[in-house]
Scaffold this active site. Structure first.
Site, mmCIF file in Angstrom:
data_model
loop_
_atom_site.group_PDB
_atom_site.id
_atom_site.type_symbol
_atom_site.label_atom_id
_atom_site.label_comp_id
_atom_site.label_asym_id
_atom_site.label_seq_id
_atom_site.Cartn_x
_atom_site.Cartn_y
_atom_site.Cartn_z
ATOM 1 C CB SER A 84 -43.401 -62.629 -48.335
ATOM 2 O OG SER A 84 -43.237 -61.275 -48.166
ATOM 3 C CG LEU A 85 -40.836 -67.528 -50.459
ATOM 4 C CD1 LEU A 85 -39.383 -67.958 -50.370
ATOM 5 C CD2 LEU A 85 -41.603 -68.472 -51.374
ATOM 6 C CD GLU A 116 -34.500 -72.714 -56.056
ATOM 7 O OE1 GLU A 116 -34.497 -71.554 -55.586
ATOM 8 O OE2 GLU A 116 -34.946 -72.992 -57.166
ATOM 9 C CE LYS A 118 -36.903 -66.809 -47.549
ATOM 10 N NZ LYS A 118 -36.271 -65.625 -47.012
ATOM 11 C CD GLU A 178 -32.171 -62.729 -51.471
ATOM 12 O OE1 GLU A 178 -33.124 -62.755 -52.286
ATOM 13 O OE2 GLU A 178 -32.267 -62.297 -50.317
ATOM 14 C CE LYS A 295 -38.043 -71.069 -55.604
ATOM 15 N NZ LYS A 295 -37.021 -70.462 -56.431
ATOM 16 C CE LYS A 319 -37.607 -67.504 -42.013
ATOM 17 N NZ LYS A 319 -37.041 -66.415 -42.793
ATOM 18 C CB CYS A 413 -39.104 -78.287 1.294
ATOM 19 S SG CYS A 413 -40.764 -77.758 0.862
ATOM 20 C CB CYS A 416 -42.336 -79.512 4.643
ATOM 21 S SG CYS A 416 -41.039 -80.264 3.638
HETATM 22 S S1 IVH Z 1 -38.390 -67.779 -54.729
HETATM 23 C C1 IVH Z 1 -41.726 -65.206 -53.327
HETATM 24 N N1 IVH Z 1 -36.087 -68.726 -54.081
HETATM 25 O O1 IVH Z 1 -36.749 -64.774 -50.215
HETATM 26 C C2 IVH Z 1 -41.513 -65.520 -54.716
HETATM 27 N N2 IVH Z 1 -36.730 -66.661 -53.085
HETATM 28 O O2 IVH Z 1 -39.427 -64.416 -48.778
HETATM 29 C C3 IVH Z 1 -40.552 -66.552 -55.031
HETATM 30 N N3 IVH Z 1 -35.056 -65.699 -51.579
HETATM 31 O O3 IVH Z 1 -37.015 -61.663 -51.048
HETATM 32 C C4 IVH Z 1 -39.227 -66.334 -54.461
HETATM 33 N N4 IVH Z 1 -33.550 -67.289 -51.808
HETATM 34 O O4 IVH Z 1 -35.492 -62.822 -52.794
HETATM 35 C C5 IVH Z 1 -36.951 -67.708 -53.900
HETATM 36 N N5 IVH Z 1 -34.028 -69.704 -53.623
HETATM 37 C C6 IVH Z 1 -34.896 -68.704 -53.446
HETATM 38 C C7 IVH Z 1 -34.617 -67.617 -52.587
HETATM 39 C C8 IVH Z 1 -35.572 -66.617 -52.429
HETATM 40 C C9 IVH Z 1 -33.836 -66.126 -51.228
HETATM 41 C C10 IVH Z 1 -35.706 -64.461 -51.095
HETATM 42 C C11 IVH Z 1 -36.389 -63.680 -52.175
HETATM 43 C C12 IVH Z 1 -37.456 -62.913 -51.439
HETATM 44 C C13 IVH Z 1 -37.640 -63.696 -50.181
HETATM 45 C C14 IVH Z 1 -39.065 -64.216 -50.088
#
Ligand code: IVH
Length: 680
Positions: A84-85, A116, A118, A178, A295, A319, A413, A416
């Site tokens: 995950s991130l 990038e 997400k 994705e 990144k 986020k 009030c 009072c």
């Molecule tokens: S990099 C975690 N780049 O986010 C290892 N992930 O929370 C590096 N996701 O399910 C992942 N856009 O598929 C990366 N530009 C992006 C992304 C991305 C969407 C998704 C990924 C994973 C989730 C991680």
């Protein structure tokens, strides 16, 4: 009394209901209830089980990892876990991310980053051997997903063979990306489904999942699915890519789609500004994103930083969706401010938004309550932006129940009985002797307490040891009825109160008495006149130079002062011409108020220098140091930029120090501060 049998029946029903919704969400990709409704059901089940240990939990959704029922698809074991991130919610989190990484590398390595979108779709792993796509799997729990090769092979954007014309191809490589659907395609298809009475999808993500996680590949082949590739899992050749940017370019050469919105940023400041840019652009994108990924660009640094069991250390997701939440209004109450404005406040069922538990949100004023038509027991949307007080933004009108109740502000009030307009003055309540009640719940008392809190605060009279709780007690037992009463307090009135002893009482009284000798602007600010903040008070002090002149000034004089507009000038004139306020100021003077006016700054070696202060300093408070530097002609600002001449960095200096270092700004340590000021 509820029998054991009733409880068992209730348990069975709840288990069934939740299992049904689990299947709807995870298998059919067609949820029927909102995430919040689901969470509430789940909580109900958990509470029931913890209250009644005799219940059979062996088949309960509370006993299943993620509540996910495995589908009929084959398992797909990932060669390397799909992690995950970590999340970032504001700029500071991103500065901290960099600081952590710099610490880990124990070196002042200059990072550049790739930023990038997400993408909010379905994570996919594509396994290529000798450039040929041989397998594709979903993320699942990160270790094992589902084999969806048959469906992925039908997605036009995913090459079954990598283009090796210009670039070498590794023996074995796992590309991660994705799968998503364009919002425009999703909307028009859903419309078509609706018209022909077919299943409609709740959102684009569900649509993608419902297409990819099918046994029958003819469904996916008819759906307009896309992919953006963003990273590499397993790779047979160790250091194949030097940087993330290099990797993205190579992907493009191989024919793998990548997002057009990726950008290389030279430092974390550039990252922050591109994050703001992308955030603004979000609504205009034709695909859904649920954050922005940052990144570290250099692959060797990525390797040195490594990963925890959950997430890589070299990447983070900023986020935004998490900053919005939903909850139920338990009640609406009214808060009295120091100028008598009543603010409606929604008291909520606690909800986590952006990592913080929220149980109150402002409704601003009654016009806003009317505009939103918000009622007690309503379900509402709440937004939390940074450190700003969370606010209610909308009512989920479809979820309104009969129990929803309109709430009106009190006209009088409740304690009072004074009409509420009595409190809606533009000035703070410096004296509560006129209140016709001793009941501490009276709105008038709340206003007086707010006035006192402001009066003693750090930038105002700076009285130490008078927190909110102590103020409440002093007002409630009647030893504070006016701000000037503070200076009449005696040791015997305080010493026996809870939390006080001889030493602390003396300390408090010392702090109160010494506060009488202070700067003119602090006293003006302490009075709490509406619209008159610290900076305006400083400007008033500079312009008039003494309290007499301020008291004698009229609207036409006030309006001459920097920063003072029509409303502020009116408030100032009203305040200083009010007979009760005049009496209070005279009383202060009799008590020994000794106001210093700081003459214009003197020319010094710091004249016109731009200085930023950060971290903890051993000899000075921030405000004192700021005052002293300003007196010497320096300009003290909050953020480090190319214009900054010096950074004064005390203990625990964070992102400002790393930024100043990068910009080659001269750093003044706590140790060197004295000689810096005195130029010794
Ligand atoms: S990099 C975690 N780049 O986010 C290892 N992930 O929370 C590096 N996701 O399910 C992942 N856009 O598929 C990366 N530009 C992006 C992304 C991305 C969407 C998704 C990924 C994973 C989730 C991680």
């Amino acid at each position: 009394m509820v029998s054991k049998r009733d409880i068992k029946d209730q348990h069975t029903d709840l288990k069934k209901e939740i299992t049904y919704h689990n299947d709807k969400y995870h298998v059919d990709d067609s949820p029927e209830i909102s995430d919040r409704e689901y969470d509430l059901l789940f909580k109900k089940l958990k509470d029931l089980e913890s209250k009644h240990p005799f219940l059979d939990v062996s088949d309960s959704p509370t006993n299943q990892v993620g509540g996910v029922k495995l589908s009929e698809l084959k398992a797909f074991v990932h060669e390397l876990p799909m992690l995950s991130l970590d999340n970032a919610f504001d700029e500071q989190d991103l500065f901290d991310f960099e600081k952590r990484n710099l610490n880990k590398l124990k070196d002042s390595v200059l990072f550049d980053y790739i930023v990038e979108p997400k993408i909010d779709g379905i994570a996919i792993s594509l396994l290529y051997e000798d450039g040929v796509l041989i397998k594709a799997g979903t993320r699942g729990d990160g270790a094992v997903g589902e084999d969806v090769t048959h469906n992925v092979l039908t997605i036009k954007g995913i090459p079954t063979k990598l283009n090796s014309k210009n670039t070498k191809i590794p023996k074995k490589i796992e590309i991660r990306g994705e799968i998503f659907v364009k919002i425009s395609d999703f909307k028009s298809l859903n419309n078509t489904f609706k018209k022909s009475n077919q299943k409609v999808f709740a959102n684009p993500r569900n649509f993608v999942a419902g297409s990819v996680r099918q046994l029958d590949s003819s469904i996916a082949s008819r759906r307009p699915l896309n992919i953006y590739c963003h990273s590499v899992g397993f790779i047979s050749e160790g250091s194949f890519f030097e940087t993330q940017v290099d990797m993205v370019k190579t992907f493009q050469g191989w024919g793998l789609p990548t997002s057009d919105d990726c950008k290389l940023c030279k430092n974390i400041e550039e990252v922050n500004s591109y994050v703001s840019h992308l955030t603004r652009k979000r609504d205009g994108l034709d695909y859904e994103i649920d954050g922005i990924v940052i990144k570290v660009n250099d692959k060797s640094l990525q390797n040195m930083l490594g990963a925890s069991s959950r997430s890589p250390r070299w990447a983070i997701a900023k986020k935004f969706a998490a900053e919005e939440g939903e909850s139920k209004i338990i009640s609406i109450s009214f808060q009295m401010g120091r100028t008598g404005a009543l603010t409606p406040v929604a008291n909520l069922e606690p909800v986590k938004i952006g990592g913080v538990t929220i149980s109150n949100a402002t409704l601003h004023n009654m016009d806003e309550v009317k505009r939103l038509d918000v009622r007690q027991n309503d379900y509402v949307k709440i937004i939390r932006a940074g450190d700003v007080i969370p606010k209610v933004t909308a009512v989920l009108i479809n979820e309104r129940k009969a129990a929803a109740k309109k709430v009106l502000p009190p006209s009088h009030c409740p304690t009072c009985k004074e009409p509420i307009s009595f409190f809606e003055s533009n000035t703070p309540m410096l004296d509560c002797n006129k209140l016709k009640t001793t009941d501490r719940k009276c709105f008038g008392f709340s206003q007086f307490k707010e006035t006192l809190k402001h009066f003693v605060s750090r930038n105002a009279m700076d009285i130490e040891g008078l927190g909110q709780r102590t103020i409440d007690v002093f007002v409630e037992i009647g030893i504070l009825k006016s701000v000037t009463d503070l200076y009449k307090l005696s040791k015997s009135q305080i010493i026996d109160l809870e939390g006080f002893a001889s030493k602390s009482t003396e300390k408090l009284l010392d702090s109160i008495n010494s506060s009488l000798t202070t700067d003119l602007h602090r006293f003006v600010y302490a009075l709490g006149i509406k619209e008159i903040g610290l900076e305006t008070s400083k400007n008033l002090s500079k312009y008039f130079t003494n309290l007499n002149s301020i008291q004698a000034a009229k609207y036409d004089d006030f309006i001459q002062v920097d920063d003072v507009g029509e409303v502020a000038a009116t408030n100032l004139e009203n305040f200083f011409s009010n007979i009760d306020n005049k009496k209070i100021i005279n009383e202060f003077l009799k008590l020994g108020l000794n106001l210093k006016y700081q003459n214009k700054s003197k020319a010094s070696h710091l004249t016109n220098k731009v200085i930023v202060i950060t971290g903890k300093l051993s000899q000075y408070s921030r405000e004192d140091l700021k005052g002293q530097l300003e007196l010497m002609g320096a300009k003290v600002t909050n953020s480090v930029s190319a214009k900054t001449d010096f950074l004064i960095a005390g203990e625990d200096s964070g992102s400002k120090l790393s930024k100043a270092n990068k910009l080659n700004i001269k750093i003044i340590s706590d140790e060197n501060l004295e000689s810096f000021i005195n130029k010794t």
